[in-house]
Every structure is written in C-alpha cells, then in structure tokens.
Design an enzyme around this catalytic site. Sequence first.
Site, PDB file in Angstrom:
ATOM      1  N   LYS A 154      -1.032  -7.032  51.166  1.00 12.43           N
ATOM      2  CA  LYS A 154      -0.335  -6.109  52.084  1.00 12.43           C
ATOM      3  C   LYS A 154      -0.393  -4.665  51.571  1.00 12.43           C
ATOM      4  CE  LYS A 154       3.241  -8.964  51.816  1.00 12.43           C
ATOM      5  NZ  LYS A 154       2.588 -10.201  51.335  1.00 12.43           N
ATOM      6  N   ARG A 234       2.529  -4.437  38.366  1.00  9.41           N
ATOM      7  CA  ARG A 234       3.392  -4.973  37.307  1.00  9.41           C
ATOM      8  C   ARG A 234       2.820  -4.508  35.970  1.00  9.41           C
ATOM      9  NH1 ARG A 234       6.680  -5.495  40.504  1.00  9.41           N
ATOM     10  NH2 ARG A 234       7.887  -7.323  41.155  1.00  9.41           N
ATOM     11  N   GLU A 263       9.344  -2.521  30.494  1.00  2.25           N
ATOM     12  CA  GLU A 263      10.230  -1.644  31.270  1.00  2.25           C
ATOM     13  C   GLU A 263      11.668  -2.157  31.338  1.00  2.25           C
ATOM     14  OE1 GLU A 263       8.076  -1.861  35.091  1.00  2.25           O
ATOM     15  OE2 GLU A 263       9.884  -2.742  35.935  1.00  2.25           O
ATOM     16  N   HIS A 295       9.475   2.636  38.079  1.00  2.00           N
ATOM     17  CA  HIS A 295       9.532   1.562  39.085  1.00  2.00           C
ATOM     18  C   HIS A 295      10.255   2.024  40.365  1.00  2.00           C
ATOM     19  CE1 HIS A 295       8.875  -3.002  39.202  1.00  2.00           C
ATOM     20  NE2 HIS A 295       8.920  -2.542  40.443  1.00  2.00           N
ATOM     21  N   PHE A 298       8.871   1.339  45.361  1.00  2.00           N
ATOM     22  CA  PHE A 298       9.472   0.649  46.524  1.00  2.00           C
ATOM     23  C   PHE A 298      10.591   1.470  47.158  1.00  2.00           C
ATOM     24  CE2 PHE A 298      13.778  -0.532  45.187  1.00  2.00           C
ATOM     25  CZ  PHE A 298      13.733  -0.165  43.853  1.00  2.00           C
TER      26      PHE A 298
END
Length: 331
Positions: A154, A234, A263, A295, A298
């Site tokens: 995706k 990742r 992380e 991170h 998103f």
Amino acid sequence: MKVAVFNTKSYDQQFLETTNQKYHHELRFFTPNLTLDTAILADGFSAVCVFINDNLNRELIAKLASQGIKLIATRSAGFNHIDLAATKEAGITVVRVPAYSPYAVAEHAVGLILTLNRKIHRAYNRVRDDNFSLEGLLGFDLHGATVGIVGTGKIGQCFASIMKGFGCHLLAYDVYQNPGCLELGVKYCEFLELLAQSDIVSLHCPLTPETHHLINPTSLTHLKRGAMLINTSRGGLIDTAAVISAIKTGQIGYLGIDVYEREENLFFEDLSDTVIQDDVFQLLQSFPNVVITAHQAFFTRNALENIAETTLNNITEFEQGKQCLNIVTAS
Ligand code: NAD
C-alpha cells in the site's frame, strides 16, 4: 467494553475520545507503557489498547491473561511487538489497524528525500543565522533520477505514484508484483540490481526474519556510490553500524530515516534534558547528510482518525462476537 488504553499521548486521547462518542466504550487512558509493572492498571478491564513500543512478551501476556484480559487492540499496522504464540496459548485475541493512511507514510518519505537532496535542514538553520551562502547546498533534479522501491504494498504504491509525478524512473523489488505499480510503469528487478541502479532507495517492506538487516555490509557493496537511502518502514531493516561505515566511505551519500533499530529507548519521549546513552544514534545524528525523524511518518490527522475508528470498531466487533477481519494470528 472496558478498555485500558496504555501509552497514551494527548493526541491518542483526543482522537479516541472523539471517535468513541459513537462507539460508547468505557475507555480509561494511562500515560505509561504497558509493562509487567504497569499491567496492574488493567485490573478489572476486559481489553488493553497498546502501541508499537509496548513490548508484549510471553511473561506480560501471561500476566494479562491472569487478570482476565481477553483482547489486545494495537493502534498500529505492525504487530512484531506482540508474542502471538503466547497470546494464542493464553486465549487472548489480538486486533490491529492494517491500513490507516498509506499516503501519510509515503508523503513523509518524499519529505525526507526533498530535505536531504536540497539540504533544507541546513538551509533553514543558515538563513536563521543570516548566513545566505549557497556553498554546500547543491542538489540534483529528481526528474530523471532512478528510484528503487523495496516493498510495493500500500505505502510502496503511493510512494511510486508520487515519485512518478516528479518524473523519476521507477524500479522495484518485492516478493509479489503489484498490478497497480506495473500500471504506473514500475519495473521489477532483483534486489541487488535495484541497489546498483537506483539513485534513491526507499524501503517499504515489513520487518520479518527474511528482511532483517536487508541493508547490510554485503548488500551495501552493491549500492550505487553516493545513493540516497530512505527508511520509513522498520529500523531492523537496516544494519545501522554498516550504514554508518558506508556513510563514512561515501558509499551512502544521504540517509533519511524515520525508524531506528533501537528506537524503543528513545522515540515518542522528550529526552532533551537527558544525556542520550546510545552512541550509535548520536554518531548518526552528527552527519550533515543524515536526517532523522522520530517515527512520525504516520502522524497525520487523517491517519489518527482512521486509527481511532478502526481500533474502536475492532473492539466492538470482538465484544459483539462478530467476525473481525483485523484479527492477527500466528502464522
Ligand atoms: P503492505 O503489507 O501493504 O506492503 C508490504 C509489501 O512488502 C508487500 O507488497 C509485500 O509483498 C512486501 N514484502 C514482504 N516481504 C518482503 C520481502 N522479503 N522482500 C520484499 N518485499 C517484501 O504494507 P504497507 O502498509 O505498505 O506498510 C509497509 C511497512 O511500512 C509496514 O510493514 C511498516 O513496517 C511500515 N510503516 C511505517 C510507519 C511509520 O510511521 N514510519 C507507519 C505505517 C507502516
């Protein structure tokens, strides 16, 4: 359902509370991560809601089961932080959010590319210091550059579509060929060939035993000299020590990462008042051609709305005994 929501920041609470106006679950928000020490907070609840830096190992899962927890709802797509064999044995169901906004992550990857290429991070600081020199800020046209996409699911497909708009040549490596990417003109090839041909390599595959340290001392010797490496997927996809060596020799010309192998000890917290003990991370930070974000790929309003919606819907489907498509099982 009574849900103990762990590891919550203000934004988690805001989006979950707003969305919960239509679901009516009994949500209780806790700031700490879910650990053996904090699990006691979930006493009297039927479900826990967690995030990627909650490490749900066998011991913690056994404790949750003994407290009567029946459901773990992770507010993430990835589930490598949950021991699925242990949840199966404990009779606990795990649900996740398989997709919330592939655009958010793909757009962030593009942000890292533009920042590194045109050195916007350095230019910003210079101009604030009244230094208007262009020395050292030379970039290259993305138009005509070759971009290698590792993992064309995706996010990889969205990324391909954006980079096509820049006029890039698109190469890809994946275990499956995505028809949507083929339509965009993406050419699939072997992984090492992709490394050799690409000016920019962007990682969009999951972290699995097969993809762990995909970027390692051996694969790095195949990388086009001076290429840009982007990782929004990742941290474990990259052998960080090998990447540091490759930056020092110039084999890697630019590095943009939103994820980092270790992380969990750093990201999502304000550590600006502490001495960071991770020397590898501090060394990475010191390079002018490295941009690190914590991170946040998103992190858009749209993605948080979708995460809240899917998480609460997953919990409702579980509570009502309906078939939930987002249940994760050990393969
Ligand atoms: P997806 O499942 O739609 O696509 C993953 C693709 O990787 C698939 O096409 C799959 O075939 C491919 N793949 C699997 N194993 C592979 C291998 N060994 N070699 C090459 N390709 C392989 O997933 P997605 O929604 O596109 O997400 C991709 C990754 O992005 C996630 O696994 C997650 O790690 C990461 N992610 C990061 C953030 C962030 O905020 N930084 C947010 C969401 C997702």
